[in-house]
Design a protein around this motif. Structure first.
Motif, PDB file in Angstrom:
ATOM      1  N   MET A  59      43.578  45.720  43.542  1.00  0.00           N
ATOM      2  CA  MET A  59      43.969  45.065  42.282  1.00  0.00           C
ATOM      3  C   MET A  59      44.805  43.819  42.584  1.00  0.00           C
ATOM      4  SD  MET A  59      43.989  46.586  38.993  1.00  0.00           S
ATOM      5  CE  MET A  59      43.917  48.208  38.284  1.00  0.00           C
ATOM      6  N   GLU A  60      44.510  42.765  41.846  1.00  0.00           N
ATOM      7  CA  GLU A  60      45.301  41.546  42.024  1.00  0.00           C
ATOM      8  C   GLU A  60      45.906  41.195  40.681  1.00  0.00           C
ATOM      9  OE1 GLU A  60      43.740  37.925  43.924  1.00  0.00           O
ATOM     10  OE2 GLU A  60      42.135  39.206  44.634  1.00  0.00           O
ATOM     11  N   ALA A  61      47.166  40.735  40.678  1.00  0.00           N
ATOM     12  CA  ALA A  61      47.778  40.283  39.426  1.00  0.00           C
ATOM     13  C   ALA A  61      47.281  38.884  39.118  1.00  0.00           C
ATOM     14  CB  ALA A  61      49.292  40.287  39.565  1.00  0.00           C
ATOM     15  N   ILE A  62      46.811  38.683  37.885  1.00  0.00           N
ATOM     16  CA  ILE A  62      46.334  37.353  37.482  1.00  0.00           C
ATOM     17  C   ILE A  62      47.039  36.999  36.176  1.00  0.00           C
ATOM     18  CG2 ILE A  62      44.343  35.986  36.759  1.00  0.00           C
ATOM     19  CD1 ILE A  62      42.555  37.823  38.376  1.00  0.00           C
ATOM     20  N   ASP A  63      47.603  35.796  36.098  1.00  0.00           N
ATOM     21  CA  ASP A  63      48.206  35.356  34.827  1.00  0.00           C
ATOM     22  C   ASP A  63      47.100  34.950  33.866  1.00  0.00           C
ATOM     23  OD1 ASP A  63      50.794  35.802  35.557  1.00  0.00           O
ATOM     24  OD2 ASP A  63      51.129  33.748  36.273  1.00  0.00           O
ATOM     25  N   LEU A  66      32.544  34.426  34.878  1.00  0.00           N
ATOM     26  CA  LEU A  66      33.836  34.420  35.578  1.00  0.00           C
ATOM     27  C   LEU A  66      34.365  35.833  35.820  1.00  0.00           C
ATOM     28  CD1 LEU A  66      35.988  32.537  36.757  1.00  0.00           C
ATOM     29  CD2 LEU A  66      37.216  32.719  34.593  1.00  0.00           C
ATOM     30  N   ILE A  67      34.320  36.674  34.808  1.00  0.00           N
ATOM     31  CA  ILE A  67      34.897  38.017  34.971  1.00  0.00           C
ATOM     32  C   ILE A  67      34.052  38.844  35.948  1.00  0.00           C
ATOM     33  CG2 ILE A  67      35.427  40.183  33.743  1.00  0.00           C
ATOM     34  CD1 ILE A  67      36.485  38.402  31.455  1.00  0.00           C
ATOM     35  N   VAL A  68      32.742  38.657  35.879  1.00  0.00           N
ATOM     36  CA  VAL A  68      31.858  39.363  36.821  1.00  0.00           C
ATOM     37  C   VAL A  68      32.208  38.939  38.255  1.00  0.00           C
ATOM     38  CG1 VAL A  68      29.446  39.651  37.544  1.00  0.00           C
ATOM     39  CG2 VAL A  68      30.007  39.561  35.100  1.00  0.00           C
ATOM     40  N   GLN A  69      32.418  37.624  38.453  1.00  0.00           N
ATOM     41  CA  GLN A  69      32.740  37.121  39.807  1.00  0.00           C
ATOM     42  C   GLN A  69      34.101  37.636  40.276  1.00  0.00           C
ATOM     43  OE1 GLN A  69      32.380  32.901  39.065  1.00  0.00           O
ATOM     44  NE2 GLN A  69      30.160  33.034  38.799  1.00  0.00           N
ATOM     45  N   LEU A  70      35.081  37.691  39.368  1.00  0.00           N
ATOM     46  CA  LEU A  70      36.417  38.194  39.748  1.00  0.00           C
ATOM     47  C   LEU A  70      36.350  39.676  40.118  1.00  0.00           C
ATOM     48  CD1 LEU A  70      38.645  36.470  37.023  1.00  0.00           C
ATOM     49  CD2 LEU A  70      38.823  36.139  39.485  1.00  0.00           C
ATOM     50  N   ARG A  71      35.643  40.429  39.291  1.00  0.00           N
ATOM     51  CA  ARG A  71      35.566  41.875  39.538  1.00  0.00           C
ATOM     52  C   ARG A  71      34.829  42.185  40.837  1.00  0.00           C
ATOM     53  NH1 ARG A  71      34.810  45.574  34.321  1.00  0.00           N
ATOM     54  NH2 ARG A  71      35.258  47.065  35.955  1.00  0.00           N
ATOM     55  N   ALA A  72      33.852  41.320  41.173  1.00  0.00           N
ATOM     56  CA  ALA A  72      33.090  41.556  42.405  1.00  0.00           C
ATOM     57  C   ALA A  72      33.819  41.018  43.634  1.00  0.00           C
ATOM     58  CB  ALA A  72      31.717  40.893  42.282  1.00  0.00           C
ATOM     59  N   GLY A  73      34.991  40.402  43.420  1.00  0.00           N
ATOM     60  CA  GLY A  73      35.753  39.859  44.539  1.00  0.00           C
ATOM     61  C   GLY A  73      35.157  38.571  45.092  1.00  0.00           C
ATOM     62  N   ARG A  74      34.252  37.945  44.322  1.00  0.00           N
ATOM     63  CA  ARG A  74      33.648  36.694  44.798  1.00  0.00           C
ATOM     64  C   ARG A  74      34.528  35.493  44.490  1.00  0.00           C
ATOM     65  NH1 ARG A  74      28.492  37.494  41.707  1.00  0.00           N
ATOM     66  NH2 ARG A  74      28.271  35.235  41.852  1.00  0.00           N
ATOM     67  N   SER A  96      38.919  34.544  43.746  1.00  0.00           N
ATOM     68  CA  SER A  96      40.295  35.044  43.658  1.00  0.00           C
ATOM     69  C   SER A  96      41.130  33.961  42.972  1.00  0.00           C
ATOM     70  CB  SER A  96      40.791  35.323  45.077  1.00  0.00           C
ATOM     71  OG  SER A  96      42.184  35.355  45.102  1.00  0.00           O
ATOM     72  N   LEU A  97      41.848  34.339  41.934  1.00  0.00           N
ATOM     73  CA  LEU A  97      42.590  33.360  41.124  1.00  0.00           C
ATOM     74  C   LEU A  97      44.022  33.806  40.884  1.00  0.00           C
ATOM     75  CD1 LEU A  97      39.987  32.615  38.274  1.00  0.00           C
ATOM     76  CD2 LEU A  97      40.481  31.193  40.269  1.00  0.00           C
ATOM     77  N   ASP A  98      44.892  32.821  40.567  1.00  0.00           N
ATOM     78  CA  ASP A  98      46.238  33.152  40.094  1.00  0.00           C
ATOM     79  C   ASP A  98      46.287  33.110  38.564  1.00  0.00           C
ATOM     80  OD1 ASP A  98      47.166  33.351  42.682  1.00  0.00           O
ATOM     81  OD2 ASP A  98      47.759  31.232  42.791  1.00  0.00           O
ATOM     82  N   VAL A  99      45.507  32.197  37.980  1.00  0.00           N
ATOM     83  CA  VAL A  99      45.576  31.999  36.525  1.00  0.00           C
ATOM     84  C   VAL A  99      44.176  31.860  35.921  1.00  0.00           C
ATOM     85  CG1 VAL A  99      46.686  30.670  34.662  1.00  0.00           C
ATOM     86  CG2 VAL A  99      47.571  30.486  36.994  1.00  0.00           C
TER      87      VAL A  99
END
Ligand SMILES: Cc1cc2nc3c(=O)[nH]c(=O)nc-3n(C[C@H](O)[C@H](O)[C@H](O)COP(=O)(O)OP(=O)(O)OC[C@H]3O[C@@H](n4cnc5c(N)ncnc54)[C@H](O)[C@@H]3O)c2cc1C
Length: 291
Positions: free
Chosen positions: A1-5, A35-43, A45-48
């Motif tokens: 899990m990563e914290a994202i603002d 975007l959410i699909v890419q974030l969830r798949a770990g493709r 990584s973002l801060d915001v």
């Protein structure tokens, strides 16, 4: 899990400022279906994640016969095809808006997100290109307009510079005696990526028997959507005939530079470009004649 603002700007300036100060650690969120699909798949990584939904200009959908169509970058597909005025003026855009994903996806997915995601297979991009669409961009150094055919620069890459956001896509009002169509080939009816796709826009003379001009664009057959300029230009001044359409389809096939992958072979994709170019040209002609 990563914290994202999760930032919720209310103005373009505020969004640009957040994007500029976070560099490539921030991305705009429209519908999130990429975007959410890419974030969830770990493709990715973002801060915001920067939400678009609170910014009025990114949610504008307006049409007039003088100014054409403005589609805010975050306007979901369903709002486009449920708008009767837009649907009757731009049936070629509705071809794509009703193809992307399925009903649930169309409730979130935007044309702006489709363009910014810059997939070679983006189903709305060929139609936007052939209809003369322009991307209206704002960033730290002001605003600029980029023709849709110049927007995608590689798979997943586009012309946006650090801090820049897509505000809207502007499409001119359709010319008299014009028509647009987009078709794709996929192995099943929905929820898949195009093996090949073709969009065409034609302008006919008042008799409906001759091409004044045409624009053709291809999906899924190169690292970016392709503007097949020579193929479209070859129709200018020619009669609407099997021969002229065949010639244009051969030129479009020459512009296709696909790869072999699990969805299709080079040979199949080039062949499909020929078939789909002929079909979309015939469909666009029918629409231009009022059909
Ligand atoms: C099940 C499923 C089926 C799908 N089927 C299809 C299909 O048939 N055809 C097809 O083409 N696509 C398909 N897609 C992909 C996706 O739905 C589309 O590309 C969609 O149009 C993306 O729009 P969005 O609003 O959800 O974008 P988002 O996911 O919100 O954003 C996409 C990208 O654009 C960027 N972005 C968004 N807004 C801006 C802005 N204002 N300024 C700068 N950058 C911005 C984001 O940061 C992100 O990188 C499918 C996806 C899923 C999950």
């Amino acid at each position: 899990m990563e914290a994202i603002d999760f930032a919720t700007p209310k103005t373009i300036d505020e969004a640009v400022q957040i994007m500029a100060s976070n560099g490539d650690r921030a991305r705009m969120l429209a519908g999130g279906t990429d975007l959410i699909v890419q974030l969830r798949a770990g493709r990715r990584s973002l801060d915001v994640v920067v939400d678009s939904k609170g910014i009025p200009e990114l949610n504008e959908l307006s049409y007039s016969a003088q100014n054409g169509l403005t589609i805010g970058a975050a306007v979901p597909c369903y709002k486009i095809y449920q708008n009767q005025e837009v649907a009757s003026a731009y049936p070629g855009l509705i071809d794509s808006a009703t193809l992307i994903g399925g009903i649930q996806i169309q409730g979130r997915a935007s044309i702006g997100g489709n363009l910014c995601n810059a997939a070679p297979s983006g189903d709305s991009i060929p139609g936007v290109i052939t209809m003369g669409g322009v991307a209206h961009i704002v960033g730290p150094n002001g605003s600029r307009d980029v023709p849709a055919e110049e927007f995608c620069t590689g798979p997943g890459r586009n012309v946006l510079q650090a801090g820049e956001i897509l505000v809207s896509i502007k499409i001119p009002a359709p010319q008299a005696h014009s028509g647009t169509n987009y078709l794709r080939f996929i192995p099943r009816n929905e929820m898949d990526i195009a093996v090949a796709g073709v969009g065409t826009t034609v302008v006919l003379d008042p008799s409906g028997q001759n091409f004044v001009s045409a624009r053709i664009s291809l999906a899924s057959v190169a690292p970016t959507p392709v503007f097949a300029k020579e193929a479209g230009d070859s129709l200018a001044g020619k009669p609407v005939s099997e021969a002229s359409i065949q010639e244009a389809s051969e030129k479009a096939m020459a512009d296709a530079k696909p790869i072999n992958d699990m969805r299709g072979t080079v040979r199949q994709r080039v062949h499909l470009v020929g078939v789909l170019t002929r079909r979309t040209l015939n469909n666009a002609v029918e629409r231009a004649r009022g059909g």
